[in-house]
Design a protein around this motif. Structure first.
Motif, PDB file in Angstrom:
ATOM      1  N   MET A   1      -1.065  17.607  38.819  1.00 44.20           N
ATOM      2  CA  MET A   1       0.140  17.795  38.018  1.00 44.20           C
ATOM      3  C   MET A   1       1.084  18.788  38.702  1.00 44.20           C
ATOM      4  O   MET A   1       0.677  19.555  39.582  1.00 44.20           O
ATOM      5  CB  MET A   1      -0.223  18.285  36.608  1.00 44.20           C
TER       6      MET A   1
ATOM      7  N   MET B   1       0.845   9.543  34.190  1.00 47.24           N
ATOM      8  CA  MET B   1       0.723   9.880  35.613  1.00 47.24           C
ATOM      9  C   MET B   1       0.330   8.662  36.434  1.00 47.24           C
ATOM     10  O   MET B   1       0.840   8.448  37.546  1.00 47.24           O
ATOM     11  CB  MET B   1      -0.311  10.998  35.787  1.00 47.24           C
TER      12      MET B   1
ATOM     13  N   PRO C   1       5.728  11.863  37.372  1.00 47.86           N
ATOM     14  CA  PRO C   1       5.159  13.208  37.540  1.00 47.86           C
ATOM     15  C   PRO C   1       5.110  13.938  36.204  1.00 47.86           C
ATOM     16  O   PRO C   1       6.016  13.814  35.381  1.00 47.86           O
ATOM     17  CB  PRO C   1       6.132  13.881  38.519  1.00 47.86           C
TER      18      PRO C   1
END
Length: 515
Positions: free
Chosen positions: A320, A388, A393
């Motif tokens: 992440m 994701m 993102p």
């Protein structure tokens, strides 16, 4: 408030710092350093396997620690000597930072020492109370759980930085120093503690009553309970024979689960046959233990979800978006921080409010809701993973919501479970019952290993691909559904569970305090 409680609380803060300090950097350390000999694509999976195998060991060895304390050495002596083994394990991690076998030896010693003392420290807290002050026990158990999370929070913030800036020798050495301090603080309070002597060999113990119930033949009747127990034994042997295919940890833990489940069910079916050979109190004590074990079994799915925040969630956090200075493992610090906020919030605001609304927040109701919160957390974490996987993102800030939900579940299940387990356990089985409570975490992590192993099967992988989910997202939603079903089953059983009060009696000549 008993004057010896501060020694136990300080010991717990330092011990939990040492444990969570090494535990919360274990997965990233394995991926980035110790497993570099493996292909990149396989490192995360192997790191998760090692992590959950270690956690299984941590929560299996309470069986041994509880038995040693209850039957031979008492809680204090068992905690002290196993704590020294615990310290040796930390020393191995720091020294064998580049040696796979030496490092795994350290993990074994920590699992043995940490696991062995786990049921004893929490039940040792309960030993410091009797009926004159048992009303304060809930507060102290909350303080005890709060101190666990204070140590965890400090370690989770600091140790990843030490690992990054100073290397594994320092990152694993500092927790070892804190464990040594914990051991010495615990020893300082020795003369102030209430020491409950280990139980003498009991002809009416749980195992002897269960054996009598299973083996006694009633005139003109079969022994269906014995047949059920034998079926569990056969299943356990079959699991052990699968060790080459499943691995020792999965095979051995599966065998243990079958023995407990089928042996307990068989005993319950024929328990009345033990009357006469054993006092009624002993027979009813076994019945109480069997009821408690059903509660523990139904809470295992919670632990399969909770412990993956240090493996599956850390791996997700690594993918992440986040500030350059922030390390994925540090996200776990949010959990103990939230615990320290939620425990006083629940006790000072939520539970009194529910009481005024006519909804009593009993232990089993809290635990039922806790399993439900964990399921919601995994629905959210699965949705994040799906986003994701779709190429969008995601900021690590999105993990805050599932952490809040999971931590609320933890407070409602784990903090409550400590008090529930002690209060429901027959006097002669306090340490052992706490061991069974901790064993529910072993079983929870067993489910994780089984699910992770199953997705390596080609047929399972093909099925998942047909759903349109990635393997990771599919597993997340599977665990959410698993916990949802467990919540329904737990709630249904909780409605019929008869609560008892097994706190230690008053000393001779003492008067019961008026509330």
């Amino acid at each position: 408030m008993p004057r010896q409680i501060p020694y136990i609380i300080i010991n717990e803060i330092c011990e939990r710092f040492s444990f969570y300090g090494m535990r919360n950097v274990l997965t990233p350390f394995l991926i980035s350093t110790l497993l570099l000999f493996m292909p990149v694509a396989e490192r995360a999976g192997e790191a998760k396997h090692v992590f959950h195998s270690f956690v299984i060991g941590v929560y299996f060895f309470p069986l041994l620690g509880g038995w040693l304390a209850d039957r031979f050495f008492g809680k204090y002596n068992t905690v002290f000597w196993l704590s020294l083994i615990y310290c040796a394990g930390h020393a191995c991690l720091a020294y064998f930072e580049n040696n796979l076998n030496g490092f795994y030896l350290g993990l074994f010693l920590i699992a043995f020492g940490s696991g062995g003392i786990k049921p004893l420290v929490s039940s040792f807290v309960g030993d410091q109370f009797d009926h004159s002050n048992k009303g304060r026990a809930k507060l102290v158990y909350d303080m005890f759980y709060w101190s666990i999370n204070l140590g965890s929070f400090a370690a989770t913030v600091l140790i990843p930085i030490l690992l990054r800036d100073f290397g594994p020798a320092v990152a694993f050495g500092v927790p070892g120093v804190l464990m040594f301090i914990a051991t010495m603080v615990f020893r300082l309070g020795k003369k102030k503690y209430v020491h409950v002597a280990p139980a003498a060999p009991n002809p009416d113990s749980f195992t002897r009553v269960a054996r009598t119930a299973l083996l006694t033949a009633a005139p003109g009747q079969a022994r269906p309970g014995l047949s059920v127990a034998r079926l569990g034994l056969a299943g356990a042997v079959a699991c052990l024979l699968m060790t080459p295919q499943w691995g020792f940890v999965i095979a051995a833990c599966s065998a243990l689960v079958l023995l407990l489940a089928f042996g307990g069910a068989g005993t319950a079916m024929q328990l009345e046959r033990a009357r006469g050979a054993h006092p009624d109190e002993a027979v009813e004590g076994v019945r109480a233990v069997l009821r408690i074990l059903i509660v523990f079994a139904l809470v295992t799915p919670f632990f399969s979800l909770f412990d993956q925040k240090a493996s599956t969630w850390v791996v997700q956090a690594g993918a992440m978006e986040k500030p350059a200075w922030f390390l994925p493992a540090q996200m776990q610090a949010l959990n103990p921080l939230l615990v320290m906020l939620l425990i006083p919030f629940n006790n000072l605001l939520l539970y009194p409010l529910l009481g005024r609304l006519g909804m009593q927040a009993t232990a089993l109701r809290r635990m039922t809701a806790g399993v439900g919160f964990s399921a919601l957390a995994w629905v959210v974490i699965g949705a994040i993973q799906m986003t994701m996987d779709g190429g969008t993102p995601m900021s690590i800030v999105w993990q805050i919501l599932p952490y809040v939900l999971l931590t609320m579940g933890e407070v409602l299940v784990s903090a409550t479970g400590l008090e529930f387990a002690y209060s429901q356990a027959p006097v002669s089985m306090k340490g052992s019952i706490m061991s069974f409570w901790l064993l529910s975490t072993t079983v929870g992590n067993l489910w994780v290993l089984i699910v992770n192993a199953s997705v390596k099967n080609d047929a399972v992988t093909a099925y998942i691909q047909g759903t349109g989910f990635s393997v990771t997202a599919f597993q997340m939603f599977f665990f959410a559904a698993f916990a949802g079903v467990a919540m329904l089953a737990f709630g249904a059983y909780a409605r019929r569970y008869p609560m008892v009060d097994n706190y230690r009696g008053l000393p001779a000549g003492a008067a019961l305090a008026t509330p």
